[in-house]
Every structure is written in C-alpha cells, then in structure tokens.
Design a protein around this motif. Structure first.
Motif, mmCIF file in Angstrom:
data_model
loop_
_atom_site.group_PDB
_atom_site.id
_atom_site.type_symbol
_atom_site.label_atom_id
_atom_site.label_comp_id
_atom_site.label_asym_id
_atom_site.label_seq_id
_atom_site.Cartn_x
_atom_site.Cartn_y
_atom_site.Cartn_z
ATOM 1 N N SER A 66 -29.865 17.589 24.619
ATOM 2 C CA SER A 66 -30.828 18.643 24.939
ATOM 3 C C SER A 66 -31.014 19.573 23.746
ATOM 4 C CB SER A 66 -30.357 19.464 26.137
ATOM 5 O OG SER A 66 -30.255 18.664 27.281
ATOM 6 N N GLN A 79 -32.925 26.020 28.420
ATOM 7 C CA GLN A 79 -32.819 24.583 28.636
ATOM 8 C C GLN A 79 -31.895 24.350 29.818
ATOM 9 O OE1 GLN A 79 -34.348 21.901 27.064
ATOM 10 N NE2 GLN A 79 -33.394 20.785 28.722
ATOM 11 N N VAL A 81 -29.271 21.899 31.816
ATOM 12 C CA VAL A 81 -28.306 20.868 31.427
ATOM 13 C C VAL A 81 -27.487 20.487 32.659
ATOM 14 C CG1 VAL A 81 -26.439 20.286 29.844
ATOM 15 C CG2 VAL A 81 -28.118 21.993 29.160
#
Length: 110
Positions: A66, A79, A81
């Motif tokens: 990522s 982001q 995850v």
C-alpha cells in the motif's frame, strides 16, 4: 459487541527529507487499520509517496504494497490496510531538496 480501536501517532511534527521512516506500532490484535498522513508544511515537493511496511518483530521490515500519497500543501491523505501481521510503519524517499513536516497516525480496529 463494541469493537476495540486505538489511534497511535507514528510521527509528530516530524521533518522528513531524503530517506525516512516513522515509528513502528504493534497492531497484532487488530484486523484493520487506517493510516493518515497530515502534511503541515512542505518545500520543493510536487509529488511523493510513503510506503506502508509490515514486520513480524518490529525490527525487520518489508513493503506491504500500500502507498500513502504525500500532499505538497497543508492537507491530509489516508490508506486502508488489512491482513498486516504484527507491526506497521511508514517509509519513503523524498526527492533531493524536498522536505515535509508531517504528522502520521495509525487507527487500528479489532
């Protein structure tokens, strides 16, 4: 059932330039995480990225795959995850002459 969550600061008002890494955070209890990067100030930055890294022991690291985009002006990116194992951190390389003052957080949930 109420899900357990915790927010941890990986970097606080940290100046990143060249090669950089955030502090690691142990998240083996969590099933998912959000990683936020808040740019407070930048110089010479058009575009850059921080890689999400994972580790089984908090010492030896590999890229999870990522990417968190770093914004050049004050702002925030994130982001999602999941399936990350024991430890998380950010790492990256800024272009020569570029620097970023940032705050990075991980929000982990069961």
């Amino acid at each position: 059932m109420v899900r357990r969550s915790h927010t941890y600061v990986l970097a606080l008002n940290e100046l990143w330039s060249g090669e950089f890494e955030s502090e690691p955070y142990e998240v083996s209890w969590a099933g998912e995480a959000l990683i936020f990067v808040r740019t407070l100030w930048s110089e010479g930055l058009e575009t850059a990225q921080a890689r999400v890294q994972i580790s089984p022991d908090g010492v030896h690291w590999c890229d999870e795959g990522s990417i968190v985009e770093l914004v050049p002006a004050p702002g925030m990116t994130f982001q999602r995850v999941d399936r990350f194992g024991g430890w998380l951190r950010l790492a990256g390389t800024l272009p020569a002459g570029a620097s970023v003052k940032a705050i990075a957080y991980v929000v982990a949930k069961e």
